[in-house]
Design an enzyme around this catalytic site. Sequence first.
Site, PDB file in Angstrom:
ATOM      1  N   HIS A 266       0.841  -1.205   0.000  1.00 33.59           N
ATOM      2  CA  HIS A 266       0.000   0.000   0.000  1.00 33.59           C
ATOM      3  C   HIS A 266       0.880   1.261   0.000  1.00 33.59           C
ATOM      4  CE1 HIS A 266      -3.690   2.313   1.216  1.00 33.59           C
ATOM      5  NE2 HIS A 266      -2.779   3.112   1.738  1.00 33.59           N
ATOM      6  N   GLU A 267       1.801   1.330   0.948  1.00 31.69           N
ATOM      7  CA  GLU A 267       2.647   2.524   1.049  1.00 31.69           C
ATOM      8  C   GLU A 267       3.582   2.636  -0.163  1.00 31.69           C
ATOM      9  OE1 GLU A 267       1.683   4.631   3.193  1.00 31.69           O
ATOM     10  OE2 GLU A 267       0.468   3.248   4.396  1.00 31.69           O
ATOM     11  N   HIS A 270       1.783   4.667  -2.679  1.00 28.27           N
ATOM     12  CA  HIS A 270       1.861   6.107  -2.391  1.00 28.27           C
ATOM     13  C   HIS A 270       3.240   6.644  -2.793  1.00 28.27           C
ATOM     14  CE1 HIS A 270      -1.889   6.868  -0.271  1.00 28.27           C
ATOM     15  NE2 HIS A 270      -1.682   5.914   0.616  1.00 28.27           N
ATOM     16  N   GLU A 296      -4.639   7.864  -2.719  1.00 28.35           N
ATOM     17  CA  GLU A 296      -5.110   6.571  -2.227  1.00 28.35           C
ATOM     18  C   GLU A 296      -5.356   5.613  -3.408  1.00 28.35           C
ATOM     19  OE1 GLU A 296      -4.874   5.952   0.845  1.00 28.35           O
ATOM     20  OE2 GLU A 296      -6.101   4.183   1.249  1.00 28.35           O
TER      21      GLU A 296
END
Length: 500
Positions: A266-267, A270, A296
């Site tokens: 997820h990160e 980003h 997101e």
Amino acid sequence: MSKFQNPVIKEITEKYRRIWAIIHANNLLSWDSEIYMPERGVSERSIALAELNVLYRELILKDDFVSLVEKGKNEKDLNMWESGTIRVLDREINKMKKIPPELLFELQKTSSEAFQVWKNAKAQKKFDAFLPYLKKLVELNIQIAEKLGYQEKPYDALLDMYEEGLNTRDVKAVFDSLKPGLKNYLEKIKGGKFYGVHELEGVSYETSSMEKVNKEVLKMIEYPEERARIDVSPHPFTISMGINDVRITTRYEGYDFKRSLFSVLHEFGHATYELQIDPELDMTPIGTGVSLGIHEGQSRFWENVVSRTLAFTESVKPVLDKYLGFTSKYSPEDVYRYFAMVKPSPIRTEADEVTYNLHISLRFEIEQMLIEKELKPEDVPEVWDNMMQDLLGIKPADISEGALQDVHWAHGTFGYFPTYTLGNIVASMMMKKLSGKNKIYELVRNRAFKEIKEFLKENVHQYGSSLSPKDLLIKSFGKSYSPEDLLDYIQYKYINGIEY
Ligand code: MG
């Protein structure tokens, strides 16, 4: 040719360098507070950060800077980078001018007290302890909305703070489409292979082994070591100091290893956004991701669309077997099932892809009613539990699993939650464009991560904040936030089981 040609805009970007330096320092100090700072450093650090904020405000509202931006607004024939620079600064100056510093100070003070109270109230499962703060924070947010101004509803002003151009009508349309669709899919998934609990959720791991897994996976998807870091923090996050210094974190809970792995993925999403912005935009007002929703979208794309797949599971399985060991008795199909399990839970942060947006729908409706004064703060727990029953067919065991579970309201933020759902929508829009439904799994299976990144750079990342979120979506995907694409994605993956 340089992207910044107009002499007024050039002057603005040069002057902006000093403001950028404050943001850079602020981000680095914030990162340090989470990673290295000794416990008692907190009081000095909060003063340092508050003073830097004052300095930031002074610089951005300085007469000569403001009049330069005003001058820029009247310049003719600006390219998209130049007009984006003006758009971003004008928005920021407007916000700074309209919200009186006393009101901001009051909100900051109230929310830092509220945070402590909320923590205790949640631990003791006592909503009444938090209620006076909730009332105060709603009231302060209504005041901010009034100061900022809005077209139709006060809640619009708050939404726009987190997602430029977003209003209540947009969000309502999104959930009017998602809610029945997702509820229907959830019914169909019940009893199927993705439904329920997987035994791997209860298996423990050694942190040192899991660290090796995360490191290997990041290497496989080409996280650039010379421009990026990974560290450990209780709440995973990404922060950018500039295009060549982006940092992510993850956590190690010691069991249910997918939590740690998928935080990393997820990160990573980003971080990849920030790392792929056009280098010429570095240190300018448009040199960072444009909004929370688009950001997101990038994280959910890597977490769910790329990684929560059989193709990706097959790629990481040898790494898991090598370092964790206990995975080797499971087939790739079974580990994939563990990654993608669906089950209604009262807790948002534990929610799967299918139920997640129903949690957001509930929060959207409640906070909108609070800001529009259609719901009294004291009635939130009851309304919450009833909505939960309607959406997911479950009831929270107590208030800590109900209306007190999230930190957002305690932080004084209302209007933030919907950006999570926008992110899921943006991820599915990107998937649709990239794959024509199946191609992405071929890319993942062939470990063509470069090609995937190139697509993201072309369509989203390179632009930084030069285009507003809606304009960016229309330019690259031909439409604004499209809940239908998210429903299609869920249907293909969880109902039709395509390719899996
Ligand atoms: Mg995120």
